[in-house]
Design a protein around this motif. Sequence first.
Motif, PDB file in Angstrom:
ATOM      1  N   ALA A 263       1.411 -10.594  -1.832  1.00 12.15           N
ATOM      2  CA  ALA A 263       1.438  -9.420  -1.131  1.00 12.15           C
ATOM      3  C   ALA A 263       0.073  -8.905  -1.876  1.00 12.15           C
ATOM      4  CB  ALA A 263       2.660  -8.925  -2.342  1.00 12.15           C
ATOM      5  N   ASP A 264      -0.661  -9.326  -2.653  1.00 11.99           N
ATOM      6  CA  ASP A 264      -1.759  -8.807  -3.768  1.00 11.99           C
ATOM      7  C   ASP A 264      -2.760  -9.253  -2.684  1.00 11.99           C
ATOM      8  OD1 ASP A 264      -1.020  -7.820  -5.470  1.00 11.99           O
ATOM      9  OD2 ASP A 264      -1.154  -9.783  -6.951  1.00 11.99           O
ATOM     10  N   LEU A 265      -2.704 -10.469  -1.566  1.00  8.09           N
ATOM     11  CA  LEU A 265      -3.257 -11.191  -0.637  1.00  8.09           C
ATOM     12  C   LEU A 265      -3.747  -9.811   0.871  1.00  8.09           C
ATOM     13  CD1 LEU A 265      -3.569 -14.699  -0.825  1.00  8.09           C
ATOM     14  CD2 LEU A 265      -5.273 -13.433  -1.449  1.00  8.09           C
ATOM     15  N   VAL A 266      -2.400  -9.675   1.006  1.00  9.00           N
ATOM     16  CA  VAL A 266      -1.911  -8.911   1.745  1.00  9.00           C
ATOM     17  C   VAL A 266      -2.720  -6.846   1.977  1.00  9.00           C
ATOM     18  CG1 VAL A 266       0.101  -7.240   3.315  1.00  9.00           C
ATOM     19  CG2 VAL A 266       0.685  -9.070   2.360  1.00  9.00           C
ATOM     20  N   VAL A 267      -2.786  -6.511   0.395  1.00  2.00           N
ATOM     21  CA  VAL A 267      -2.950  -5.431   0.174  1.00  2.00           C
ATOM     22  C   VAL A 267      -5.253  -5.211   0.568  1.00  2.00           C
ATOM     23  CG1 VAL A 267      -3.963  -3.855  -1.751  1.00  2.00           C
ATOM     24  CG2 VAL A 267      -1.695  -4.809  -1.738  1.00  2.00           C
ATOM     25  N   GLU A 268      -5.474  -6.874  -0.755  1.00  6.24           N
ATOM     26  CA  GLU A 268      -6.919  -7.058  -0.413  1.00  6.24           C
ATOM     27  C   GLU A 268      -7.514  -7.372   1.030  1.00  6.24           C
ATOM     28  OE1 GLU A 268      -9.692 -10.776  -2.273  1.00  6.24           O
ATOM     29  OE2 GLU A 268      -7.553 -10.288  -2.878  1.00  6.24           O
ATOM     30  N   ALA A 269      -6.206  -7.789   1.990  1.00  2.52           N
ATOM     31  CA  ALA A 269      -6.899  -7.951   3.853  1.00  2.52           C
ATOM     32  C   ALA A 269      -6.207  -6.497   4.074  1.00  2.52           C
ATOM     33  CB  ALA A 269      -6.291  -9.266   3.426  1.00  2.52           C
ATOM     34  N   GLY A 270      -6.421  -5.572   3.639  1.00  2.00           N
ATOM     35  CA  GLY A 270      -6.375  -4.680   4.498  1.00  2.00           C
ATOM     36  C   GLY A 270      -4.975  -4.287   5.219  1.00  2.00           C
ATOM     37  N   GLY A 271      -4.072  -4.864   4.885  1.00  5.60           N
ATOM     38  CA  GLY A 271      -2.465  -5.261   5.642  1.00  5.60           C
ATOM     39  C   GLY A 271      -1.744  -3.586   5.124  1.00  5.60           C
ATOM     40  N   ARG A 272      -1.590  -3.041   4.202  1.00  2.00           N
ATOM     41  CA  ARG A 272      -1.110  -2.379   3.249  1.00  2.00           C
ATOM     42  C   ARG A 272      -1.451  -0.603   4.317  1.00  2.00           C
ATOM     43  NH1 ARG A 272       1.434  -1.139  -2.489  1.00  2.00           N
ATOM     44  NH2 ARG A 272       2.756   0.562  -2.190  1.00  2.00           N
ATOM     45  N   GLU A 273      -3.018  -0.566   4.159  1.00  2.00           N
ATOM     46  CA  GLU A 273      -3.371   0.628   4.214  1.00  2.00           C
ATOM     47  C   GLU A 273      -3.389   0.669   5.590  1.00  2.00           C
ATOM     48  OE1 GLU A 273      -7.964   2.448   4.090  1.00  2.00           O
ATOM     49  OE2 GLU A 273      -8.065   0.498   3.275  1.00  2.00           O
ATOM     50  N   TRP A 274      -3.466  -0.533   6.649  1.00  4.53           N
ATOM     51  CA  TRP A 274      -3.337  -0.143   7.930  1.00  4.53           C
ATOM     52  C   TRP A 274      -2.728   0.576   8.164  1.00  4.53           C
ATOM     53  CZ3 TRP A 274       0.060  -1.991  11.236  1.00  4.53           C
ATOM     54  CH2 TRP A 274      -0.392  -2.029  12.415  1.00  4.53           C
ATOM     55  N   THR A 275      -0.625  -0.338   7.918  1.00  3.30           N
ATOM     56  CA  THR A 275       0.345   0.174   7.889  1.00  3.30           C
ATOM     57  C   THR A 275       0.618   1.215   7.837  1.00  3.30           C
ATOM     58  OG1 THR A 275       0.759  -2.459   7.200  1.00  3.30           O
ATOM     59  CG2 THR A 275       2.605  -0.493   7.736  1.00  3.30           C
ATOM     60  N   GLU A 276       0.321   1.253   5.873  1.00  2.00           N
ATOM     61  CA  GLU A 276       0.057   2.877   5.832  1.00  2.00           C
ATOM     62  C   GLU A 276      -0.424   3.776   7.238  1.00  2.00           C
ATOM     63  OE1 GLU A 276       0.763   2.342   1.282  1.00  2.00           O
ATOM     64  OE2 GLU A 276      -1.498   3.143   1.774  1.00  2.00           O
ATOM     65  N   GLN A 277      -1.721   3.762   7.050  1.00  2.00           N
ATOM     66  CA  GLN A 277      -2.312   5.089   8.248  1.00  2.00           C
ATOM     67  C   GLN A 277      -1.524   4.886   9.372  1.00  2.00           C
ATOM     68  OE1 GLN A 277      -6.416   3.815   8.104  1.00  2.00           O
ATOM     69  NE2 GLN A 277      -6.639   4.244   6.521  1.00  2.00           N
ATOM     70  N   ALA A 278      -0.589   3.712  10.094  1.00  2.00           N
ATOM     71  CA  ALA A 278      -0.778   4.116  11.627  1.00  2.00           C
ATOM     72  C   ALA A 278       0.631   4.211  10.678  1.00  2.00           C
ATOM     73  CB  ALA A 278      -0.215   2.092  11.867  1.00  2.00           C
ATOM     74  N   ALA A 279       1.365   4.406  10.191  1.00  2.00           N
ATOM     75  CA  ALA A 279       2.778   5.600  10.044  1.00  2.00           C
ATOM     76  C   ALA A 279       2.065   6.391   9.538  1.00  2.00           C
ATOM     77  CB  ALA A 279       3.689   4.920   9.162  1.00  2.00           C
ATOM     78  N   GLN A 280       1.172   7.062   9.888  1.00  2.00           N
ATOM     79  CA  GLN A 280       0.980   8.526   9.527  1.00  2.00           C
ATOM     80  C   GLN A 280       0.721   8.490  10.924  1.00  2.00           C
ATOM     81  OE1 GLN A 280       1.399  10.115   7.127  1.00  2.00           O
ATOM     82  NE2 GLN A 280       0.657  12.017   8.816  1.00  2.00           N
ATOM     83  N   ARG A 281      -0.365   7.891  11.576  1.00  2.00           N
ATOM     84  CA  ARG A 281      -0.580   8.541  13.072  1.00  2.00           C
ATOM     85  C   ARG A 281       0.648   8.539  13.747  1.00  2.00           C
ATOM     86  NH1 ARG A 281      -4.429   4.061  11.937  1.00  2.00           N
ATOM     87  NH2 ARG A 281      -3.044   2.971  13.789  1.00  2.00           N
ATOM     88  N   HIS A 282       1.628   7.683  13.773  1.00  2.00           N
ATOM     89  CA  HIS A 282       2.781   7.866  15.419  1.00  2.00           C
ATOM     90  C   HIS A 282       3.831   9.251  13.811  1.00  2.00           C
ATOM     91  CE1 HIS A 282       2.574   4.514  17.327  1.00  2.00           C
ATOM     92  NE2 HIS A 282       2.235   3.745  15.987  1.00  2.00           N
ATOM     93  N   PHE A 283       3.942   9.063  13.096  1.00  2.00           N
ATOM     94  CA  PHE A 283       4.566  10.354  12.091  1.00  2.00           C
ATOM     95  C   PHE A 283       3.377  11.986  13.117  1.00  2.00           C
ATOM     96  CE2 PHE A 283       4.417  14.351   9.053  1.00  2.00           C
ATOM     97  CZ  PHE A 283       5.587  14.625   9.754  1.00  2.00           C
ATOM     98  N   ASP A 284       2.489  12.158  13.054  1.00  2.00           N
ATOM     99  CA  ASP A 284       1.108  12.911  13.786  1.00  2.00           C
ATOM    100  C   ASP A 284       1.603  13.192  15.290  1.00  2.00           C
ATOM    101  OD1 ASP A 284       0.527  13.368  11.099  1.00  2.00           O
ATOM    102  OD2 ASP A 284      -1.078  12.631  11.671  1.00  2.00           O
ATOM    103  N   GLU A 285       1.726  11.576  15.964  1.00  2.00           N
ATOM    104  CA  GLU A 285       1.864  11.833  17.975  1.00  2.00           C
ATOM    105  C   GLU A 285       3.471  13.096  18.354  1.00  2.00           C
ATOM    106  OE1 GLU A 285       1.112   8.072  18.665  1.00  2.00           O
ATOM    107  OE2 GLU A 285      -1.038   8.286  17.916  1.00  2.00           O
ATOM    108  N   ALA A 286       4.222  11.882  17.068  1.00  2.00           N
ATOM    109  CA  ALA A 286       5.980  13.050  17.187  1.00  2.00           C
ATOM    110  C   ALA A 286       5.546  14.007  16.811  1.00  2.00           C
ATOM    111  CB  ALA A 286       7.210  11.743  16.270  1.00  2.00           C
ATOM    112  N   LEU A 287       5.060  14.504  16.139  1.00  2.00           N
ATOM    113  CA  LEU A 287       5.182  16.459  16.431  1.00  2.00           C
ATOM    114  C   LEU A 287       5.027  16.284  17.249  1.00  2.00           C
ATOM    115  CD1 LEU A 287       4.473  17.107  12.242  1.00  2.00           C
ATOM    116  CD2 LEU A 287       6.614  15.869  13.132  1.00  2.00           C
ATOM    117  N   VAL A 288       3.355  15.873  17.580  1.00  2.00           N
ATOM    118  CA  VAL A 288       3.528  16.990  18.886  1.00  2.00           C
ATOM    119  C   VAL A 288       3.664  16.608  19.845  1.00  2.00           C
ATOM    120  CG1 VAL A 288       1.396  16.466  20.866  1.00  2.00           C
ATOM    121  CG2 VAL A 288       0.805  16.109  18.508  1.00  2.00           C
TER     122      VAL A 288
END
Length: 315
Positions: A263-288
Amino acid sequence: MEQLGDPLRTVVGYHFGWCDPDGTAVVYDGGKAVRPALVLLMSRAVGGVPDDAVDAAAAMELVHNFSLIHDDVIDGDTSRRHRSTVWSLFGVPLAILAGDGMLALAGEVMASSAHPAAGNGSAELYRMTQRMIAGQLADIDFESRADVGLVECRLMAAAKTGALLECSCVLGAMFGGGDPSVFPAVRGFGSNLGMAFQLVDDLLGIWGDPLVTGKPVWSDLRARKKSLPVVAALSSPSPAGRRLATAYLKEGTQSDDDLAMMADLVVEAGGREWTEQAAQRHFDEALVCLRAIAPPAEAERDLVAIADLIVHRNR
């Protein structure tokens, strides 16, 4: 549900949180009911009356819960919504048949509906259920592969989860008598919500609180799932991504320390941040897409609230 008869009626009632395993009536958490809520709200968003869309909403919830019962069998999960899963309590045969019964009931609900959109709605529901099943198959295939890429992982998520949320919105628009010109935006809203839902689900599958989610800690890592945060991390050329790849290919049971390290390696490799940002992008696109539908203010408010719940939920 009464049409199922016992013992399936009790099995399904237990799954929905209506009764104990012996059939005694109780009230437990029956899930978020996001899909039927989307059906009813989208019918209002396109100018219809939500009461006219109840058949479609019921069918959607039946299909979704059929998939949950079978998914627990496939994954071997022993807990859902803070209770034992159906298969772990009643056995695999009854779990499979209970899921089959709910899928058949969904078809019957749609077939017996007097709504003029029922025929096209049934075709949409069957088509998207097949797409959901194809996504589930891809998810299973990924578990035994070491070369899963981020693009195909996103396509899998769009099918496995996005299909039914998109279908919920489309059925709502159909049963609400929506103008065909808004249907692309309706689909866009639902599909983006579906992707956001799966992205957040994958985050919770690693870092969710078991006391809130009702699932074991690090459940997706324990099952070696190629979830979106994991695949994003594995796609990273970083040392953490390479170490994660080695750990993921290691056979045998992993200790809690091993899982915490992954779990720590996923964070260190950027997997958690990428996923959080992607979720926010899809949220924004849904509102459009939602704004393009131009719903009444009250319907828009409630649909935004559901979208916000999906992206910022903790279970």
